[in-house]
Design an enzyme around this catalytic site. Structure first.
Site, PDB file in Angstrom:
ATOM      1  N   THR A 119     -20.096  62.074  10.064  1.00 34.10           N
ATOM      2  CA  THR A 119     -19.023  63.030   9.799  1.00 34.10           C
ATOM      3  C   THR A 119     -17.663  62.346   9.621  1.00 34.10           C
ATOM      4  OG1 THR A 119     -20.276  64.608  11.108  1.00 34.10           O
ATOM      5  CG2 THR A 119     -17.984  65.148  10.707  1.00 34.10           C
TER       6      THR A 119
ATOM      7  N   HIS B  21      -4.362  68.066  12.362  1.00 34.01           N
ATOM      8  CA  HIS B  21      -3.862  69.441  12.364  1.00 34.01           C
ATOM      9  C   HIS B  21      -2.750  69.624  13.383  1.00 34.01           C
ATOM     10  CE1 HIS B  21      -6.983  71.055   9.726  1.00 34.01           C
ATOM     11  NE2 HIS B  21      -7.811  70.228  10.332  1.00 34.01           N
TER      12      HIS B  21
ATOM     13  N   VAL C 232     -30.797  54.871  19.138  1.00 33.62           N
ATOM     14  CA  VAL C 232     -31.380  55.183  20.449  1.00 33.62           C
ATOM     15  C   VAL C 232     -32.553  56.131  20.256  1.00 33.62           C
ATOM     16  CG1 VAL C 232     -30.942  56.340  22.651  1.00 33.62           C
ATOM     17  CG2 VAL C 232     -29.202  54.835  21.651  1.00 33.62           C
TER      18      VAL C 232
ATOM     19  N   ILE D 154     -18.518  68.471  17.989  1.00 35.43           N
ATOM     20  CA  ILE D 154     -17.144  68.095  17.638  1.00 35.43           C
ATOM     21  C   ILE D 154     -16.960  68.258  16.132  1.00 35.43           C
ATOM     22  CG2 ILE D 154     -15.339  66.369  17.907  1.00 35.43           C
ATOM     23  CD1 ILE D 154     -16.530  67.146  20.575  1.00 35.43           C
TER      24      ILE D 154
ATOM     25  N   SER E  70     -14.358  70.323  13.133  1.00 34.17           N
ATOM     26  CA  SER E  70     -12.907  70.452  13.011  1.00 34.17           C
ATOM     27  C   SER E  70     -12.358  71.277  14.169  1.00 34.17           C
ATOM     28  CB  SER E  70     -12.562  71.131  11.686  1.00 34.17           C
ATOM     29  OG  SER E  70     -11.170  71.246  11.562  1.00 34.17           O
TER      30      SER E  70
ATOM     31  N   CYS F 150     -11.146  41.497  -6.597  1.00 27.00           N
ATOM     32  CA  CYS F 150     -11.167  42.860  -7.133  1.00 27.00           C
ATOM     33  C   CYS F 150      -9.955  43.023  -8.036  1.00 27.00           C
ATOM     34  CB  CYS F 150     -11.138  43.883  -6.001  1.00 27.00           C
ATOM     35  SG  CYS F 150     -10.861  45.572  -6.553  1.00 27.00           S
TER      36      CYS F 150
ATOM     37  N   CYS G  40      -9.081  45.580  -9.967  1.00 29.30           N
ATOM     38  CA  CYS G  40      -8.433  46.888 -10.047  1.00 29.30           C
ATOM     39  C   CYS G  40      -7.499  47.097  -8.864  1.00 29.30           C
ATOM     40  CB  CYS G  40      -9.476  47.991 -10.093  1.00 29.30           C
ATOM     41  SG  CYS G  40     -10.654  47.823 -11.443  1.00 29.30           S
TER      42      CYS G  40
ATOM     43  N   CYS H 278     -12.945  50.462 -11.802  1.00 24.99           N
ATOM     44  CA  CYS H 278     -14.239  50.033 -12.359  1.00 24.99           C
ATOM     45  C   CYS H 278     -15.350  50.175 -11.327  1.00 24.99           C
ATOM     46  CB  CYS H 278     -14.164  48.616 -12.911  1.00 24.99           C
ATOM     47  SG  CYS H 278     -14.416  47.308 -11.704  1.00 24.99           S
TER      48      CYS H 278
END
Lengths: 503, 428
Positions: free
Chosen positions: A43, A52, A175, A339, A341, A411, A413, A448
């Protein structure tokens, strides 16, 4: 045999790592176990990345209290852990006249909970703050204390900081069983059959918390609820200035639009229950749903601006509040479940709450445990990142002079150098996969999408780890990116062209 | 420390190499060639198949052979080469910031600049295919680098989405390495690659090309496991009853190339519709005087031979700019694509040049047609030239050579269009 760990934390999400970091203040032997190849693999990797303000949940709930308690802490945490965080404020937008009274109620409820700065904006004020919002948006509840953060960088940094303060983080460690001895937890068993003895087990397993709890005879059910997202190119990052929510429904805060700390724009999530806890597929219907939600707030959202679509799963528990408590039987088992939001926004206070619970149960453990503070360093050092030096290239030259790897761009980009990638791979805590490197350095995350640098990053990982490129993965075992050597006559030797002398 | 040079060329692929040699031939003595990769030649070095050089050298070469002919000459020349050097920024007044592992930060100032950065491939993200995000999905060019440069095969059971030339070439390449190529899918009703590539890479190997088909869903958590393939109708509506699940561990994408113009845009150049590169005049000079663009950064070419030729045009332009030996026309001529044409290069004619007999134009049509004429009209709408073609398709670039003598005195515009049955006439 002596007990190996005082505390074992199952789950390397934002919550598990926050707990590990909090407990690493004390003289405890801590082990965090994560089943995947990196922390923030569930998540915590795919969510809205919002801190928030905390007015949403009902006052008496745990989630309300922990969110409100955590919110002011993020400036310090982000500073200490060098995680990008911006307090940009949020707006709940009303279109219908009757919704304005709902906003006022929300505001009063929020003030009652102690949230500061809440304000109702009229149409003119709203449009001044958000010039490109739907012309018919009529009013908004403004919460200046809301912010945005990179959820996976926070999770990674918490893990790193915990490790720095003596905790162990074990990746790819699933586990499969928990052993008890005379009514108290005694050990966890990993998939490879190895056993780690531990006085306390903390269940922060997110979507799998119910399965972990079942190992000690507890019964509840976590239902995954999918949320899909669209990410927009940085070109459109300036279109939206705050976290923008529609009027909330019973089930969710609705499909929101927010800038990200990287400067992109994020649209989503919807909320649909799914069967499979690994179902991260993006659906055609889902993308249409969030697109409609987005257009309702910002009619000019450009369809061609979408550069990625992804999905995350919320760990939803009946009753709709966090479940944070120690079991009486077996003693030494603490649940940190359900858990969803505002879990990210509540992580710091969840961690201190777990610490308090641990202190409470410590005397009841078969072998007593005391929480003694040790030398805790709350800070991480930021490694040099070329991105941060665009305005001070002469300073980068100094870094280069120390190590020429910082002069080789891998890299193209995102302008990430070899030095940055090698440094990440050599950290005490790292995830040597393409995704692990992409999250930590942004290498391969640009326009890319690793088309040019993917092969070179794979080569660097192989070199640094002393493995074959065939063993390099995108996100752990099973996601190998290469299948075999081509024309495998002399493995791992450079082929000699032409007629070499025969020996 | 800012070092000054006559000409700086960004990129040492076929365009940059040809430009460097031609600029020296044209009399420049202080030429710098900057290349971000660790070798010269660019993408040619991974194109180990043949078919290069038929126009330019009159013989068939592999990509590395074609590149080597230029590289040998560049190494013999006075051109200063910097490898593994990434240009970070170019300012409109031609100051260049770059970085490499030998010197660190590099600051250059040039009298003229040639942009030769090439192009990159469109990625999965541009296609918005529903499903998961496993390993095993890569662009055809990345697969080509893995196989031909690094020596690794990325998978065994392959589906290829898009019939661009690299996709077709890689279908054959993967088949030769023992992979099972289950098919090439193309959403359009025609192949977007060269006809010869379809014949030599698919037909000869029994690999099916499924036109009006696309990938509808991606399966697999860690590594790709399967894709849903679906047919579309002429309006790109998905025909759900045709959906079929195909097991595969690799999905190669060959769904278009994008000229790599981030540096050009940073320096303030706008990009043209259709070609994706900056607008240029007949010398390949951009809107910034003394800054030139050639090769795939300007327009995605089918044939490297044309890239080399275009680079030479740009190099002569840059040399003449530095020597200040160019003469502007009294009135620039704007070139516009008309019916049936996506774009024409150059976008305008700016200079007077008595020695020049012909101006070569490159253009791409918007859809396949047979027995058509490419018609050029002046500002007044009068036809000044026409060129017959039996077959044109968007996958094959067309070139026409317009005799300078046919351009009417004083005209400010030339319009190129396709005229034939089925193409609406433009009122003439």
């Amino acid at each position: 045999m002596p007990v190996e760990y005082d505390v074992t934390i199952i789950g390397g999400g934002v919550v598990g790592t926050a707990i590990a970091r909090e407990l690493s203040r004390y003289q405890l032997k801590i082990c965090l176990l994560e089943k995947d190849a990196d922390v923030a693999s569930g998540t915590s990797k795919a969510n809205s990345g919002i801190i928030h303000a905390g007015y949403n949940a009902a006052k008496e709930t745990l989630k309300s209290r922990l969110n409100i308690e955590s919110n002011p802490q993020f400036d310090r945490i982000a500073r200490n852990l060098k995680v990008p965080f911006q307090r940009i404020g949020s707006l709940v937008v009303a279109f219908a006249r009757e919704d304005i009274s709902k906003l006022k109620k929300e505001k009063e409820a929020g003030q009652d909970k102690g949230i500061t700065g809440l304000e109702i904006l009229n149409q003119e004020e709203l449009h001044r703050k958000e010039p490109e919002i739907h012309p018919e948006a009529r009013a908004a509840l403004y919460a200046p204390t809301a912010g945005i953060i990179s959820p996976y960088l926070l999770t990674i940094a918490q893990a790193e900081n915990a490790v720095k303060n003596g905790a162990e983080v074990r990746l790819r460690s699933e586990v499969v069983d928990i052993k008890c001895d005379s009514g108290a937890v005694s050990a966890v068993v990993l998939k490879d059959s190895s056993e780690l003895s531990s006085r306390v087990v903390i269940n922060a397993a997110g979507l799998y918390a119910d399965e972990i709890a079942a190992l000690v005879g507890e019964s509840y059910e976590i239902t995954p609820r999918k949320g899909e997202y669209n990410l927009f190119d940085k070109e459109y990052g300036g279109m939206v200035k705050h976290v923008i929510f529609p009027m909330p429904s019973e089930e969710s805060k609705g499909i929101l639009i927010t800038p990200t700390v990287e400067g992109n724009l994020l649209l989503g999530p919807n909320s649909n229950p799914v069967e499979d806890k690994e179902d991260l597929a993006v659906t055609r219907e889902g993308l249409e749903e969030i697109w409609e939600g987005g257009r309702a707030l910002y009619p000019d959202l450009p369809a061609e601006g979408v550069i990625a679509s992804f999905a995350g799963l919320r760990a939803s528990l009946p009753g709709d509040d966090f479940k944070i408590e120690a079991l009486e039987d077996p003693v030494g088992f603490i649940d940190v479940a359900g858990i969803q939001s505002p879990g990210l926004s509540s992580a710091p206070a969840i961690a201190t709450m777990v610490r308090d619970i641990l202190a409470d149960i410590a005397p009841e453990l078969p072998e007593k445990l005391t929480l003694r503070e040790g030398d805790f360093d709350p800070k991480l050092k930021k490694l040099p990142s070329f991105q941060d030096y665009q305005e001070k290239l002469d300073k980068w030259q100094d870094i280069f002079l120390q190590n020429p790897d910082y002069g080789e761009i891998i890299c193209r980009c995102e302008h990430v150098t070899r030095g940055e990638i090698v440094a990440e791979l050599n950290k005490e805590f790292t995830s040597p996969t393409l995704n692990g490197i992409k999250r930590r350095t942004r290498a391969g995350g640009g326009r890319c999408q690793g088309g040019f640098c993917g092969p070179r990053i794979a080569e660097i990982i192989a070199e640094e780890l002393g493995i074959s490129p065939l063993e390099v993965t995108k996100s752990g075992p099973g996601s190998e990116i290469l299948w075999a050597r081509v024309k495998d006559v002399k493995p791992d030797c450079d082929l000699v062209y032409g007629l070499g002398e025969k020996k | 420390m800012m070092r000054e040079h006559q000409l700086v060329i960004i990129g040492a692929g076929p365009a940059g190499l040809a430009a460097a040699l031609e600029a020296e031939k044209a009399g420049l003595e202080d030429i710098v060639l900057l290349e971000r990769d660790e070798y010269l030649g660019g993408i040619l070095q991974q194109c180990i198949h043949n078919g290069f050089g038929l126009n330019y050298f009159g013989e068939e070469l592999t990509g590395p052979e074609y590149a080597e002919r230029f590289i040998d000459d560049v190494r013999e020349s006075s051109v200063k080469i910097r490898l593994k050097t990434m240009v970070l920024n170019i300012s409109p007044d031609k100051k260049i910031t770059a970085i490499n592992e030998e010197e660190g930060m590099i600051f250059l100032k040039a009298q003229a600049i040639i942009l030769a950065m090439g192009c990159r491939e469109r990625t999965r993200e541009a296609l918005k295919i529903p499903g998961t995000r496993p390993a095993g999905i890569l662009t055809a060019g990345t697969a080509q680098r893995f196989i031909n440069i690094e020596g690794y095969l990325p998978g065994r059971e392959v589906v290829i989405l898009g019939s661009g030339d690299i996709g077709l070439i890689m279908a054959r390449r993967m088949a030769l390495e023992g992979a099972e190529v289950k098919g090439v899918l193309e959403i359009m009703p025609y192949s977007s690659g060269l006809v010869r590539n379809k014949v030599q890479c698919l037909d000869d190997f029994g690999i099916p090309l499924k036109l009006q088909h696309t990938v509808d869903y991606i399966y697999g958590k860690q590594r790709l496991e399967a894709v849903d393939v679906i047919q579309v109708d002429d309006n790109f509506n998905r025909l759900t009853e045709t959906k079929e699940r195909i097991e595969c561990d690799t999905l190669l994408l060959s769904v278009g190339l994008i000229p790599e113009n981030e540096l050009s845009q940073d320096m303030g150049l706008k990009l043209a519709d259709g070609s994706g590169g900056p607008p240029v005049n007949e010398l390949r000079e951009t809107e910034i005087p003394g800054v030139y663009a050639c090769g795939n950064v300007l327009q995605v070419h089918d044939l490297v031979d044309y890239v080399s030729e275009e680079a030479e045009v740009a190099a002569r332009g840059a040399a003449n700019f530095i020597k200040d030996s160019l003469k502007k026309r009294e009135k620039e001529i704007i070139i516009e694509p008309g019916r049936g044409i996506n774009f024409v290069i150059p976008h305008k004619i700016s200079y007077q040049d008595e020695s020049r007999k012909l101006i070569r134009h490159f253009l791409r049509v918007d859809e396949p047609r047979e027995n058509i004429k490419i018609v050029i009209r002046d500002e007044a709408g009068s036809q000044i030239a026409r060129f017959g073609r039996e077959i044109v398709t968007p996958g094959e670039m067309e070139t026409v050579k317009l005799p300078e003598s046919l351009i009417p005195e004083g005209t400010g515009k030339l319009e190129f269009s396709i005229e034939a049955e089925g193409v609406e006439e433009n009122g003439k």
